[in-house]
Design a protein around this motif. Structure first.
Motif, short mmCIF file in Angstrom:
data_model
loop_
_atom_site.label_atom_id
_atom_site.label_comp_id
_atom_site.label_asym_id
_atom_site.label_seq_id
_atom_site.Cartn_x
_atom_site.Cartn_y
_atom_site.Cartn_z
N ASP A 150 0.83 -1.22 0.00
CA ASP A 150 0.00 0.00 0.00
C ASP A 150 0.86 1.26 0.00
O ASP A 150 0.57 2.22 -0.71
N ALA A 151 1.91 1.25 0.80
CA ALA A 151 2.78 2.44 0.89
C ALA A 151 3.47 2.70 -0.44
O ALA A 151 3.55 3.84 -0.91
N ALA A 152 3.98 1.63 -1.07
CA ALA A 152 4.69 1.80 -2.34
C ALA A 152 3.75 2.37 -3.40
O ALA A 152 4.12 3.26 -4.18
N ARG A 153 2.51 1.89 -3.40
CA ARG A 153 1.53 2.38 -4.38
C ARG A 153 1.24 3.86 -4.14
O ARG A 153 1.26 4.68 -5.05
N LEU A 154 0.97 4.20 -2.89
CA LEU A 154 0.65 5.58 -2.50
C LEU A 154 1.78 6.53 -2.93
O LEU A 154 1.54 7.56 -3.56
N LEU A 155 3.02 6.14 -2.62
CA LEU A 155 4.16 7.04 -2.87
C LEU A 155 4.46 7.16 -4.36
O LEU A 155 4.85 8.22 -4.84
N ILE A 156 4.27 6.07 -5.11
CA ILE A 156 4.59 6.11 -6.54
C ILE A 156 3.54 6.94 -7.29
O ILE A 156 3.85 7.68 -8.21
N LEU A 157 2.27 6.83 -6.87
CA LEU A 157 1.21 7.65 -7.50
C LEU A 157 1.46 9.12 -7.17
O LEU A 157 1.33 10.00 -8.02
N ASN A 158 1.86 9.38 -5.94
CA ASN A 158 2.11 10.74 -5.51
C ASN A 158 3.31 11.35 -6.24
O ASN A 158 3.34 12.54 -6.55
N ALA A 159 4.31 10.51 -6.52
CA ALA A 159 5.51 11.00 -7.22
C ALA A 159 5.27 11.10 -8.73
O ALA A 159 6.15 11.50 -9.49
N LYS A 209 4.71 -1.14 -11.51
CA LYS A 209 3.62 -1.70 -10.70
C LYS A 209 4.12 -2.64 -9.61
O LYS A 209 3.40 -3.00 -8.71
N ASN A 210 5.39 -3.05 -9.71
CA ASN A 210 5.91 -4.05 -8.78
C ASN A 210 6.42 -3.36 -7.50
O ASN A 210 7.12 -2.37 -7.56
N THR A 211 6.04 -3.89 -6.33
CA THR A 211 6.36 -3.23 -5.06
C THR A 211 7.87 -3.04 -4.87
O THR A 211 8.34 -1.96 -4.54
N TYR A 212 8.64 -4.09 -5.12
CA TYR A 212 10.09 -4.01 -4.96
C TYR A 212 10.66 -2.92 -5.87
O TYR A 212 11.44 -2.07 -5.45
N LEU A 213 10.23 -2.93 -7.14
CA LEU A 213 10.76 -1.94 -8.10
C LEU A 213 10.26 -0.54 -7.78
O LEU A 213 10.95 0.45 -8.04
N LEU A 215 11.69 4.85 -6.05
CA LEU A 215 11.50 5.96 -5.10
C LEU A 215 12.84 6.37 -4.48
O LEU A 215 13.08 7.54 -4.22
N ALA A 216 13.73 5.39 -4.28
CA ALA A 216 15.05 5.71 -3.71
C ALA A 216 15.84 6.62 -4.64
O ALA A 216 16.67 7.41 -4.20
N ILE A 217 15.55 6.53 -5.94
CA ILE A 217 16.24 7.40 -6.91
C ILE A 217 15.57 8.78 -6.95
O ILE A 217 16.23 9.81 -6.88
N THR A 218 14.22 8.78 -7.03
CA THR A 218 13.51 10.06 -7.19
C THR A 218 13.49 10.89 -5.92
O THR A 218 13.55 12.10 -5.97
N ASP A 219 13.35 10.23 -4.78
CA ASP A 219 13.28 10.96 -3.51
C ASP A 219 14.50 10.54 -2.70
O ASP A 219 14.40 9.84 -1.70
N SER A 220 15.69 10.98 -3.17
CA SER A 220 16.93 10.39 -2.67
C SER A 220 17.20 10.67 -1.18
O SER A 220 17.92 9.93 -0.54
N LYS A 221 16.60 11.74 -0.63
CA LYS A 221 16.90 12.00 0.79
C LYS A 221 16.32 10.91 1.70
O LYS A 221 16.79 10.70 2.81
N ASN A 222 15.30 10.21 1.19
CA ASN A 222 14.74 9.09 1.98
C ASN A 222 15.17 7.73 1.42
O ASN A 222 14.56 6.71 1.73
N ALA A 223 16.22 7.75 0.60
CA ALA A 223 16.62 6.53 -0.11
C ALA A 223 16.84 5.35 0.84
O ALA A 223 16.44 4.22 0.53
N GLU A 224 17.45 5.62 1.98
CA GLU A 224 17.77 4.53 2.89
C GLU A 224 16.51 3.78 3.34
O GLU A 224 16.49 2.55 3.38
N ILE A 225 15.47 4.56 3.65
CA ILE A 225 14.20 3.92 4.08
C ILE A 225 13.64 3.07 2.94
O ILE A 225 13.26 1.92 3.14
N TYR A 226 13.62 3.66 1.72
CA TYR A 226 13.04 2.94 0.59
C TYR A 226 13.81 1.65 0.30
O TYR A 226 13.21 0.60 0.03
N LEU A 227 15.13 1.73 0.34
CA LEU A 227 15.93 0.54 0.01
C LEU A 227 15.74 -0.55 1.06
O LEU A 227 15.65 -1.74 0.73
N SER A 228 15.64 -0.14 2.34
CA SER A 228 15.42 -1.19 3.35
C SER A 228 14.01 -1.78 3.21
O SER A 228 13.79 -2.96 3.48
#
Length: 639
Positions: A539-548, A554-558, A563-576
């Motif tokens: 749900d979070a990945a969908r919300l953030l990708i639509l917002n960005a 469409k794939n959660t992992y991807l 998001l780690a590339i587009t919103d790089s200041k939060n990259a660490e959270i996205y990658l984990s």
């Protein structure tokens, strides 16, 4: 020893698998190596060429490995200094399945397989390296992250050439082999083999333990030539000891063992040693047959299937492939890729077969998989979710056109149900009147979901925002995508609703870091990994990708990786979160395969301490993710 050979040995010792050999061994190999100078664009071997007697190492320059699919050449790998390629002659009898061509002026070392084979046989590190390289197709360079090195395999592959799946799967073999005793007479044994129409027989000692094997070749070379009389006992002509393997041996292991011991048969025993009872026999022929069940071949078979039962049989083989891949630690993201391609091909074929039955569609349409199939995350046989969108037609035609598509969807979903994909309990299927309609009606539907969320139902069907076209007109999917992203711009109401929906899921861990488990019902004391762990990430990945406003992923992992590339200041959270998603998916898949269900409920009591820790660690990024969503969308209240 000459200086050229010395120079080559010096070079090789820097790279796996040669770094597992002594300098003396390398020098022996180096004296037999041919040095090839390739001009730019020179072809070393091409698709369908007969196999060479050597494999190759790049000394300098770059070699492109390409395959041809649908008349289009695709580069599947670039080999740089120290990379190994052209391994096919080690493992297979058929021709090359790709082309190797110099991208620039290059120097290549050709290592004769006959020279290198003994080193494979006597050194388990070299053996394992070859095995691994067939399991993962990723390039190795001296300074790459992966210190154990990987090799470029040379079997063209269907999905992204990412993984040598065909070398992971288990083998089908004869599990009721012909057996005899050491004291039996050759003539009687030969008659037995002829009547059973087999070319081998296992000689057993006490408790059915294998002590030798006799093949048609033994009969030809030892009896037919007159070396031994036909009245001799069978133990005089048997090959002994036999090479034994355990029951679930993989194709690659079997091939390497035959190579290592220079035999054409392996004896399967209960515990993999000659001290236990015979369970079966694997022949070279079985290996050739097994190679036919790699994903590319499965997809070809799907395209030719005529009946639901054909498709079901292929889907069952996919389950074996998934199970074996997970046992062999193939990355779950690769496994998902392959499984989704095969799942999509099965759905596509079901739609095609339904059209063959009903006749041509009266209008253009698109069949979209939604939910986990739309996200390409369906590893287990979970239920089917789909929608059907047909182009706008004249009002007077609407009813009859919709009627055709409902009948079509009914047929296709019934075929899929026979294959093993259960009907969606919520009726999210193209065969439901609500989810089979015209493009204009679908546009209105998405407008209403996004501009007045929660008005008609408190459950915004978020799975409708994860879709993948399976069949039909791609432009229809594009229109829907544009409607969604147009509506998403500055749509605070929608994101507020979606954000709260994402945060509403129950927390996986208690305040004291204990798993929160089911308190009642059939799954009492089990952990609901789907609702408590996977859904919040999805749900979070969908919300953030639509917002960005990022289309096409469409794939959660991807989504998290992007998001780690587009919103790089939060990259660490996205990658984990991306890593956590893979870990959790793997736990769910293992559980589902073990119990033959959807893997939703994990039995923590059966888990090892390490696995429990792993599971707990995968839940830690959720807190940060929750905070990130709260601050990004200023969410304080829970609706």
């Amino acid at each position: 020893m000459n200086t050229i050979a010395e120079h080559i040995a010096d070079f090789l010792k820097e790279y796996p698998p040669f770094n597992n050999l002594t300098f003396q061994e390398l020098s022996d190999i180096a004296t037999n190596i041919r040095v090839l100078n390739l001009e730019k664009h020179t072809v070393l071997f091409q698709n369908n060429d007969t196999l060479h007697d050597s494999f190759y190492v790049v000394a300098s320059g770059v070699i492109n490995l390409t395959t041809i699919a649908d008349a289009e050449e695709t580069i599947i790998n670039k080999c740089h200094e120290g990379d190994i390629f052209g391994l096919r002659p080690f493992f297979a009898k058929n021709n090359y399945m790709m082309t190797a061509k110099a991208r620039e002026e290059s120097i290549i070392y050709a290592i004769p397989i006959a020279v290198f084979r003994p080193f494979v046989a006597n050194n388990s590190d070299v053996l394992n390296f070859l095995l691994e390289s067939f399991a993962t197709n990723s390039r190795h360079t001296k300074d790459s992250v992966n210190s154990n090195g990987k090799m470029i395999s040379d079997t063209s592959f269907y999905v992204d050439q990412q993984s040598e799946m065909q070398y992971i799967q288990s083998l089908n073999y004869n599990n009721s082999p012909l057996t005899t005793e050491a004291t039996h007479i050759v003539k009687d044994v030969a008659i037995l083999m002829t009547e059973a129409m087999v070319d081998n027989i296992i000689v057993c000692g006490e408790k059915s333990r294998p002590i030798g094997i006799v093949t048609a070749t033994d009969l030809a070379s030892k009896i037919a030539t007159g070396r031994y009389p036909i009245t001799e006992t069978i133990d005089k002509i048997m090959s002994s000891p036999v090479v034994t393997v355990i029951e679930n041996v993989s194709l690659a292991e079997a091939q390497l063992l035959m190579l290592k011991h220079n035999v054409t048969h392996l004896c399967v025993t209960k515990d993999g040693t000659s001290k236990s009872a015979v369970k079966g026999i694997i022949s070279e022929h079985d290996l050739i047959v097994a190679q036919a069940s790699n994903p590319g071949v499965l997809i070809k078979e799907i395209k030719r299937s005529q009946l639901p039962k054909d498709l079901k049989q292929i889907r069952d083989r996919l389950s074996d492939l998934i199970q074996n891949s997970i046992q062999k630690n193939i990355p779950i993201s690769h496994v998902s890729n392959i499984a989704s391609e095969i799942n999509l091909a099965i759905i596509k074929r079901s739609v095609e077969l339904s059209i063959l039955d009903l006749g041509s569609p009266p209008a253009r349409f698109a069949w979209l998989s939604i939910g986990s199939q739309g996200r390409k995350e369906q590893l287990l046989l979970t239920d089917q979710d789909s929608i059907l969108i047909f182009e706008d037609v004249a009002p007077e035609k609407y009813r009859e056109v919709k009627d055709y598509f409902l009948r079509l969807a009914k047929r296709a979903t019934t075929i899929l149900e026979k294959v093993g994909y259960e009907f969606c309990p919520n009726g999210h299927m193209g065969s439901n009147m609500l989810w089979c309609k015209s493009l204009t009606d679908w546009t209105k539907q998405y407008n209403s979901w996004m501009n007045t969320p929660g008005e008609n139902s408190n459950d915004l069907s978020s799975i409708f925002f994860d879709y993948e076209i399976v069949f039909g007109e791609p432009k229809i999917e594009e229109v829907i995508e544009n409607v969604i992203f147009k509506n998403a711009v500055n749509n605070t109401l929608f994101f507020d609703f979606l954000g709260n929906d994402a945060l509403k899921k129950n927390s996986p861990l208690s305040f004291f870091k204990k798993f929160i488990v089911e308190e009642e019902g059939p799954h009492k004391t089990k952990f609901d990994i789907k609702t408590r762990a996977l859904m919040p990430l999805i749900d979070a990945a969908r919300l953030l990708i639509l917002n960005a406003n990022i289309k096409g992923i469409k794939n959660t992992y991807l989504r998290f990786k992007q998001l780690a590339i587009t919103d790089s200041k939060n990259a660490e959270i996205y990658l984990s979160c991306a890593e956590a998603f893979l870990t959790l998916s793997k736990f769910r898949t293992v559980e589902g395969l073990k119990n033959d269900d959807s893997g939703q409920y994990i039995n923590l009591r059966e888990m090892s301490k390490t696995d429990k820790e792993k599971l707990k660690n995968a839940l830690t990024p959720m807190k940060d993710l929750e905070e990130l969503i709260k601050s990004k969308f200023q969410l304080t209240q829970f609706s």
